[in-house]
Write an enzyme that holds these catalytic residues in place. Structure first.
Site, PDB file in Angstrom:
ATOM      1  N   GLU A   1     -10.161  -1.676   5.225  1.00 44.04           N
ATOM      2  CA  GLU A   1      -9.008  -2.139   6.336  1.00 44.04           C
ATOM      3  C   GLU A   1      -9.268  -2.604   7.600  1.00 44.04           C
ATOM      4  OE1 GLU A   1      -4.565  -0.605   7.367  1.00 44.04           O
ATOM      5  OE2 GLU A   1      -6.102   0.910   6.691  1.00 44.04           O
TER       6      GLU A   1
ATOM      7  N   SER B   1      -2.814   8.201  12.946  1.00 44.58           N
ATOM      8  CA  SER B   1      -2.549   8.442  14.322  1.00 44.58           C
ATOM      9  C   SER B   1      -3.744   8.868  14.984  1.00 44.58           C
ATOM     10  CB  SER B   1      -1.620   9.800  14.265  1.00 44.58           C
ATOM     11  OG  SER B   1      -2.013  10.819  14.189  1.00 44.58           O
ATOM     12  N   ASN B   2      -3.716   8.960  16.344  1.00 47.17           N
ATOM     13  CA  ASN B   2      -4.672   9.281  17.094  1.00 47.17           C
ATOM     14  C   ASN B   2      -5.361  10.560  17.079  1.00 47.17           C
ATOM     15  OD1 ASN B   2      -4.790   6.749  18.659  1.00 47.17           O
ATOM     16  ND2 ASN B   2      -3.872   7.568  20.476  1.00 47.17           N
ATOM     17  N   GLU B   3      -4.086  11.386  16.622  1.00 48.06           N
ATOM     18  CA  GLU B   3      -4.583  12.818  16.618  1.00 48.06           C
ATOM     19  C   GLU B   3      -5.356  13.109  15.287  1.00 48.06           C
ATOM     20  OE1 GLU B   3      -1.035  12.489  19.040  1.00 48.06           O
ATOM     21  OE2 GLU B   3      -1.578  11.841  17.102  1.00 48.06           O
TER      22      GLU B   3
ATOM     23  N   GLN C   1       0.888  -1.282  -0.149  1.00 44.04           N
ATOM     24  CA  GLN C   1      -0.053   0.001   0.071  1.00 44.04           C
ATOM     25  C   GLN C   1       1.053   1.388  -0.008  1.00 44.04           C
ATOM     26  OE1 GLN C   1      -2.113   0.695   3.576  1.00 44.04           O
ATOM     27  NE2 GLN C   1      -3.918   1.487   2.730  1.00 44.04           N
ATOM     28  N   GLY C   2       0.644   2.153  -1.196  1.00 45.83           N
ATOM     29  CA  GLY C   2       1.506   3.187  -1.207  1.00 45.83           C
ATOM     30  C   GLY C   2       0.669   4.663  -0.748  1.00 45.83           C
ATOM     31  N   TYR C   3       0.727   4.860   0.544  1.00 46.79           N
ATOM     32  CA  TYR C   3      -0.035   5.914   0.993  1.00 46.79           C
ATOM     33  C   TYR C   3       0.759   6.799   1.649  1.00 46.79           C
ATOM     34  CZ  TYR C   3      -4.755   4.178   0.493  1.00 46.79           C
ATOM     35  OH  TYR C   3      -6.262   3.502  -0.011  1.00 46.79           O
TER      36      TYR C   3
ATOM     37  N   SER D   1       4.574  -1.584   4.019  1.00 47.85           N
ATOM     38  CA  SER D   1       4.551  -2.681   4.678  1.00 47.85           C
ATOM     39  C   SER D   1       4.963  -3.763   3.497  1.00 47.85           C
ATOM     40  CB  SER D   1       3.376  -2.979   5.598  1.00 47.85           C
ATOM     41  OG  SER D   1       3.276  -2.280   6.649  1.00 47.85           O
TER      42      SER D   1
END
Length: 418
Positions: free
Chosen positions: A267, A398-400, A149-151, A184
């Site tokens: 996902e 992330s959480n933020e 996955q290229g994000y 990954s």
């Protein structure tokens, strides 16, 4: 009555299997079928693969796990929820949940084809052309083509809208330049689904396209990133004039944001119920360590273990409720909120488990050697869990960022100042 019923167990015992309402018993027979097949096939050359692989442990017996995945495919146990005309089994939602639970309870090895089967495959079914489906779904189904996955990018980690990797049309090909990071298994993948900026001068969510890019070509360099655990399942990927066919854009050019958000929804889908059973096994094993070392006699640690068990029940209830609503018509804001809440719940729970594990181990957990007297400098499973779960609240959004999504897109609060 709900199509999926939560059980009284999250520990992976047979009583913990999700059940389906209705008089036919089809799903109980389905559960028995997969349970029997796994028991018979996780023997011989595959027996030693039990429990191997997964986040932070993708290096374990990769080739052997790939062989196992292809063995699953040959027996018809991959892509269960896909339509039969594309190689699936038209399995119901409840049957898919049952499969993931039984797979996890059998301690079967982590799948190497997750990104293709659970992310790209459903994305192509939802947004791809018929030609794209015919070209790529068979390779995903048979596990003969692996995907990454290229994000994320160095300047656009959790902020996917800030990607700058560019792609421009040159005749009948896209030419791609830029860099992706935290990719990954890129070093083992045949293809990458990448979000690229295809409209020069565009900003944020506009002008992005979702491209399918072959990894084995000049113009692509993969560099491993050494993690805290000492392993390297993440990578940097450099695109320098890499090419892919003009027709390998999923959705319309410029519509990549919508397609990418669809992938993120997939996902956080059905496979999470299997993830929770693995979490439950980790928790049970940690409790056993606490009992054997006497750490369970500490009332504070005992309470934290109890709270972790309650948190796992919350994860399961939310996952099953979200899965059911995903098969109903929900607006984009609701879907975004559900996905973000799911990520916040499991990531913080699992990171907390890593911290709890270190407190249960106490001072011996500070020494990098196997608790049973292994090689000095070698991490044991709890140290590896602690180190890798530091990233759980960062990767995948992330959480933020998740909290901003909930605040701005779901609750309608003012946007954060940039």
């Amino acid at each position: 009555m709900s199509a999926i019923q939560t059980s009284d167990s999250v520990t992976g015992t047979p009583e913990g299997t999700s059940t389906v309402s209705g008089p036919t018993g089809d799903d109980r027979r389905f559960a028995a079928e997969i349970r029997e097949w796994l028991a018979e096939n996780l023997e011989g050359r595959f027996r030693e693969l039990r429990g191997l692989g997964g986040p932070g442990r993708e290096h374990e017996a990769f080739d052997e796990r790939l062989e196992w995945d292809r063995h699953l495919a040959a027996a018809g146990w991959t892509c269960l929820g896909w339509p039969a005309r594309y190689g699936g089994r038209d399995a119901t939602l409840a049957q898919q949940v049952i499969f993931h639970e039984e797979y996890a309870k059998a301690d079967a090895p982590a799948r190497v084809s997750h990104l293709g089967e659970e992310l790209l495959g459903p994305t192509l079914l939802a947004f791809g052309t018929e030609e794209q489906k015919q070209r790529f779904l068979p390779g995903i189904k048979t596990v003969t083509e692996l995907w990454c996955q290229g994000y994320s990018e160095p300047g656009a980690g959790s902020d996917l809208a800030a990607v700058s990797t560019s792609a421009r049309l040159d005749g009948d090909h896209w030419v791609i330049n830029g860099q992706k990071i935290w990719t990954s298994l890129a070093h083992l993948s045949d293809w990458c689904f990448a979000v690229c900026r295809t409209e020069p001068g565009s900003a944020r969510h506009t002008g992005l396209s979702y491209l399918l890019v072959p990894m084995k070509q000049p113009g692509i360099e993969v560099r491993p990133i050494v993690q805290l655990t000492g392993t390297s399942e993440f990578n940097e990927v450099f695109f320098d004039g890499a090419r892919t066919e003009a027709g390998l854009v999923v959705g319309a050019p410029g519509d990549g944001w919508r397609v990418a958000m669809g992938t993120l929804t997939f996902e956080r889908g059905i496979s999470t119920v299997g993830q929770q059973i693995r979490f439950a096994r980790e928790l049970a094993d940690l409790e056993a360590v606490a009992r054997s070392t006497g750490a369970l006699d500490d009332p504070v640690l005992a309470e934290r273990l109890d709270r972790a068990w309650v948190g796992l029940r919350v994860l399961r209830a939310h996952a099953l409720r979200t899965l059911e609503s995903a098969h109903e018509t929900v607006d984009a804001r609701t879907a975004a909120g559900q996905a973000s809440v799911s990520k916040l719940l499991w990531a913080n729970w699992h990171r907390g488990l890593g911290e709890l594990a270190m407190d249960v181990l106490g001072a011996p957990g500070l020494l990098a050697r196997d608790l049973d007297g292994g090689n000095p400098g070698e991490l044991n499973e709890w140290q590896r869990l602690f180190l890798f779960t530091r990233a759980d609240t960062i990767y995948g959004g992330s959480n933020e960022v998740q909290r901003n999504i909930i605040a701005e897109r779901v609750l309608g609060l003012p946007r954060e100042a940039r």
